[in-house]
Design a protein around this motif. Structure first.
Motif, PDB file in Angstrom:
ATOM      1  N   VAL A 152      13.242  -8.504   1.763  1.00  0.00           N
ATOM      2  CA  VAL A 152      11.884  -8.169   1.312  1.00  0.00           C
ATOM      3  C   VAL A 152      11.771  -6.663   1.099  1.00  0.00           C
ATOM      4  O   VAL A 152      11.259  -6.200   0.075  1.00  0.00           O
ATOM      5  CB  VAL A 152      10.827  -8.647   2.344  1.00  0.00           C
ATOM      6  CG1 VAL A 152       9.443  -8.149   1.974  1.00  0.00           C
ATOM      7  CG2 VAL A 152      10.848 -10.151   2.477  1.00  0.00           C
ATOM      8  N   ASN A 153      12.281  -5.903   2.050  1.00  0.00           N
ATOM      9  CA  ASN A 153      12.230  -4.446   1.941  1.00  0.00           C
ATOM     10  C   ASN A 153      13.096  -3.945   0.789  1.00  0.00           C
ATOM     11  O   ASN A 153      12.710  -3.014   0.086  1.00  0.00           O
ATOM     12  CB  ASN A 153      12.667  -3.804   3.253  1.00  0.00           C
ATOM     13  CG  ASN A 153      11.823  -4.274   4.418  1.00  0.00           C
ATOM     14  OD1 ASN A 153      12.305  -4.984   5.274  1.00  0.00           O
ATOM     15  ND2 ASN A 153      10.548  -3.921   4.437  1.00  0.00           N
ATOM     16  N   LEU A 154      14.254  -4.566   0.597  1.00  0.00           N
ATOM     17  CA  LEU A 154      15.127  -4.163  -0.508  1.00  0.00           C
ATOM     18  C   LEU A 154      14.475  -4.394  -1.866  1.00  0.00           C
ATOM     19  O   LEU A 154      14.591  -3.572  -2.775  1.00  0.00           O
ATOM     20  CB  LEU A 154      16.464  -4.905  -0.430  1.00  0.00           C
ATOM     21  CG  LEU A 154      17.443  -4.372   0.613  1.00  0.00           C
ATOM     22  CD1 LEU A 154      18.641  -5.302   0.746  1.00  0.00           C
ATOM     23  CD2 LEU A 154      17.888  -2.969   0.264  1.00  0.00           C
ATOM     24  N   ILE A 155      13.780  -5.516  -2.019  1.00  0.00           N
ATOM     25  CA  ILE A 155      13.071  -5.787  -3.279  1.00  0.00           C
ATOM     26  C   ILE A 155      12.042  -4.696  -3.546  1.00  0.00           C
ATOM     27  O   ILE A 155      11.928  -4.197  -4.666  1.00  0.00           O
ATOM     28  CB  ILE A 155      12.411  -7.185  -3.252  1.00  0.00           C
ATOM     29  CG1 ILE A 155      13.476  -8.265  -3.365  1.00  0.00           C
ATOM     30  CG2 ILE A 155      11.365  -7.323  -4.366  1.00  0.00           C
ATOM     31  CD1 ILE A 155      12.952  -9.667  -3.179  1.00  0.00           C
ATOM     32  N   HIS A 156      11.313  -4.321  -2.509  1.00  0.00           N
ATOM     33  CA  HIS A 156      10.291  -3.283  -2.682  1.00  0.00           C
ATOM     34  C   HIS A 156      10.909  -1.913  -2.971  1.00  0.00           C
ATOM     35  O   HIS A 156      10.391  -1.166  -3.798  1.00  0.00           O
ATOM     36  CB  HIS A 156       9.387  -3.223  -1.457  1.00  0.00           C
ATOM     37  CG  HIS A 156       8.411  -4.343  -1.387  1.00  0.00           C
ATOM     38  ND1 HIS A 156       8.739  -5.580  -0.890  1.00  0.00           N
ATOM     39  CD2 HIS A 156       7.115  -4.425  -1.762  1.00  0.00           C
ATOM     40  CE1 HIS A 156       7.681  -6.378  -0.962  1.00  0.00           C
ATOM     41  NE2 HIS A 156       6.675  -5.698  -1.490  1.00  0.00           N
ATOM     42  N   VAL A 157      12.007  -1.593  -2.292  1.00  0.00           N
ATOM     43  CA  VAL A 157      12.647  -0.288  -2.473  1.00  0.00           C
ATOM     44  C   VAL A 157      13.390  -0.193  -3.806  1.00  0.00           C
ATOM     45  O   VAL A 157      13.327   0.831  -4.483  1.00  0.00           O
ATOM     46  CB  VAL A 157      13.609   0.019  -1.295  1.00  0.00           C
ATOM     47  CG1 VAL A 157      14.483   1.223  -1.584  1.00  0.00           C
ATOM     48  CG2 VAL A 157      12.815   0.227  -0.013  1.00  0.00           C
ATOM     49  N   LEU A 158      14.078  -1.255  -4.195  1.00  0.00           N
ATOM     50  CA  LEU A 158      14.923  -1.204  -5.390  1.00  0.00           C
ATOM     51  C   LEU A 158      14.215  -1.625  -6.677  1.00  0.00           C
ATOM     52  O   LEU A 158      14.644  -1.249  -7.766  1.00  0.00           O
ATOM     53  CB  LEU A 158      16.165  -2.089  -5.198  1.00  0.00           C
ATOM     54  CG  LEU A 158      17.091  -1.676  -4.058  1.00  0.00           C
ATOM     55  CD1 LEU A 158      18.216  -2.692  -3.905  1.00  0.00           C
ATOM     56  CD2 LEU A 158      17.634  -0.278  -4.279  1.00  0.00           C
ATOM     57  N   PHE A 159      13.147  -2.408  -6.565  1.00  0.00           N
ATOM     58  CA  PHE A 159      12.470  -2.915  -7.764  1.00  0.00           C
ATOM     59  C   PHE A 159      11.032  -2.412  -7.881  1.00  0.00           C
ATOM     60  O   PHE A 159      10.674  -1.755  -8.849  1.00  0.00           O
ATOM     61  CB  PHE A 159      12.499  -4.452  -7.773  1.00  0.00           C
ATOM     62  CG  PHE A 159      11.690  -5.072  -8.885  1.00  0.00           C
ATOM     63  CD1 PHE A 159      12.095  -4.966 -10.202  1.00  0.00           C
ATOM     64  CD2 PHE A 159      10.523  -5.762  -8.607  1.00  0.00           C
ATOM     65  CE1 PHE A 159      11.341  -5.520 -11.227  1.00  0.00           C
ATOM     66  CE2 PHE A 159       9.763  -6.319  -9.612  1.00  0.00           C
ATOM     67  CZ  PHE A 159      10.176  -6.204 -10.934  1.00  0.00           C
ATOM     68  N   VAL A 160      10.216  -2.728  -6.904  1.00  0.00           N
ATOM     69  CA  VAL A 160       8.774  -2.471  -7.004  1.00  0.00           C
ATOM     70  C   VAL A 160       8.462  -0.974  -7.029  1.00  0.00           C
ATOM     71  O   VAL A 160       7.785  -0.487  -7.949  1.00  0.00           O
ATOM     72  CB  VAL A 160       8.002  -3.164  -5.853  1.00  0.00           C
ATOM     73  CG1 VAL A 160       6.518  -2.850  -5.935  1.00  0.00           C
ATOM     74  CG2 VAL A 160       8.231  -4.669  -5.886  1.00  0.00           C
ATOM     75  N   ALA A 161       8.935  -0.240  -6.037  1.00  0.00           N
ATOM     76  CA  ALA A 161       8.610   1.189  -5.950  1.00  0.00           C
ATOM     77  C   ALA A 161       9.081   1.980  -7.173  1.00  0.00           C
ATOM     78  O   ALA A 161       8.295   2.724  -7.761  1.00  0.00           O
ATOM     79  CB  ALA A 161       9.161   1.788  -4.664  1.00  0.00           C
ATOM     80  N   PRO A 162      10.346   1.837  -7.606  1.00  0.00           N
ATOM     81  CA  PRO A 162      10.769   2.597  -8.789  1.00  0.00           C
ATOM     82  C   PRO A 162       9.976   2.246 -10.042  1.00  0.00           C
ATOM     83  O   PRO A 162       9.674   3.118 -10.858  1.00  0.00           O
ATOM     84  CB  PRO A 162      12.246   2.222  -8.965  1.00  0.00           C
ATOM     85  CG  PRO A 162      12.684   1.756  -7.633  1.00  0.00           C
ATOM     86  CD  PRO A 162      11.477   1.136  -6.993  1.00  0.00           C
ATOM     87  N   LEU A 163       9.619   0.973 -10.188  1.00  0.00           N
ATOM     88  CA  LEU A 163       8.841   0.561 -11.359  1.00  0.00           C
ATOM     89  C   LEU A 163       7.456   1.205 -11.348  1.00  0.00           C
ATOM     90  O   LEU A 163       6.991   1.731 -12.369  1.00  0.00           O
ATOM     91  CB  LEU A 163       8.724  -0.969 -11.407  1.00  0.00           C
ATOM     92  CG  LEU A 163       7.972  -1.556 -12.588  1.00  0.00           C
ATOM     93  CD1 LEU A 163       8.658  -1.191 -13.910  1.00  0.00           C
ATOM     94  CD2 LEU A 163       7.869  -3.071 -12.441  1.00  0.00           C
ATOM     95  N   LEU A 164       6.800   1.191 -10.198  1.00  0.00           N
ATOM     96  CA  LEU A 164       5.472   1.793 -10.101  1.00  0.00           C
ATOM     97  C   LEU A 164       5.522   3.299 -10.314  1.00  0.00           C
ATOM     98  O   LEU A 164       4.660   3.872 -10.997  1.00  0.00           O
ATOM     99  CB  LEU A 164       4.826   1.470  -8.750  1.00  0.00           C
ATOM    100  CG  LEU A 164       4.519   0.000  -8.486  1.00  0.00           C
ATOM    101  CD1 LEU A 164       3.908  -0.175  -7.102  1.00  0.00           C
ATOM    102  CD2 LEU A 164       3.624  -0.580  -9.550  1.00  0.00           C
ATOM    103  N   VAL A 165       6.529   3.947  -9.742  1.00  0.00           N
ATOM    104  CA  VAL A 165       6.676   5.394  -9.923  1.00  0.00           C
ATOM    105  C   VAL A 165       6.953   5.705 -11.387  1.00  0.00           C
ATOM    106  O   VAL A 165       6.366   6.641 -11.952  1.00  0.00           O
ATOM    107  CB  VAL A 165       7.789   5.959  -9.011  1.00  0.00           C
ATOM    108  CG1 VAL A 165       8.132   7.396  -9.389  1.00  0.00           C
ATOM    109  CG2 VAL A 165       7.360   5.878  -7.545  1.00  0.00           C
ATOM    110  N   TYR A 166       7.820   4.926 -12.022  1.00  0.00           N
ATOM    111  CA  TYR A 166       8.137   5.150 -13.436  1.00  0.00           C
ATOM    112  C   TYR A 166       6.883   5.037 -14.308  1.00  0.00           C
ATOM    113  O   TYR A 166       6.589   5.927 -15.113  1.00  0.00           O
ATOM    114  CB  TYR A 166       9.197   4.150 -13.916  1.00  0.00           C
ATOM    115  CG  TYR A 166       9.398   4.199 -15.401  1.00  0.00           C
ATOM    116  CD1 TYR A 166      10.190   5.188 -15.982  1.00  0.00           C
ATOM    117  CD2 TYR A 166       8.759   3.288 -16.242  1.00  0.00           C
ATOM    118  CE1 TYR A 166      10.349   5.261 -17.354  1.00  0.00           C
ATOM    119  CE2 TYR A 166       8.909   3.355 -17.608  1.00  0.00           C
ATOM    120  CZ  TYR A 166       9.712   4.336 -18.165  1.00  0.00           C
ATOM    121  OH  TYR A 166       9.850   4.416 -19.529  1.00  0.00           O
TER     122      TYR A 166
END
Length: 120
Positions: free
Chosen positions: A65-79
């Motif tokens: 769950v944390n990996l999905i947020h760190v590798l997918f969700v967070a970078p997408l939102l920041v981008y």
């Protein structure tokens, strides 16, 4: 109340609508929302990196769950938050994918939790 249900309801009521609205509006998204996405993405990255570290050091499950947020969700939102209206269309499509995926996952999670509740 079960904390997993609280997390699921939070995602359904706040995260999914945010992702879907921004995904559908794309470049028509108000400027202030981009700042929200940027700050939210940074917060998610820090929070889930911390949670990932704790789960790894304590050898507990749920790191995915944390990996999905760190590798997918967070970078997408920041981008999207950083590039604002110049974000690629694919980033908005990924946001829609994440929103619909989160909706399905959390509705299923609630349904499974309700199914296991014992009524006296």
């Amino acid at each position: 109340m079960d904390p997993h249900i609280v997390v699921a309801i939070f995602h359904i009521l706040f995260v999914v609508p945010l992702f879907l609205v921004v995904g559908f509006l794309r470049a028509n998204t108000p400027d202030w929302v981009y700042w929200v996405l940027l700050i939210l993405g940074l917060f998610i990255a820090v929070y889930h990196l911390y949670k990932l570290f704790l789960r790894y050091t304590h050898k507990t499950g749920g790191q995915w769950v944390n990996l999905i947020h760190v590798l997918f969700v967070a970078p997408l939102l920041v981008y999207i938050g950083y590039n604002k209206k110049e974000s690629l269309r694919a980033s908005y499509e990924l946001l829609l994918l994440g929103g619909f995926g989160a909706l399905g996952y959390h509705v299923l999670s609630i349904a499974r939790s309700v199914d296991t509740i014992k009524v006296d």
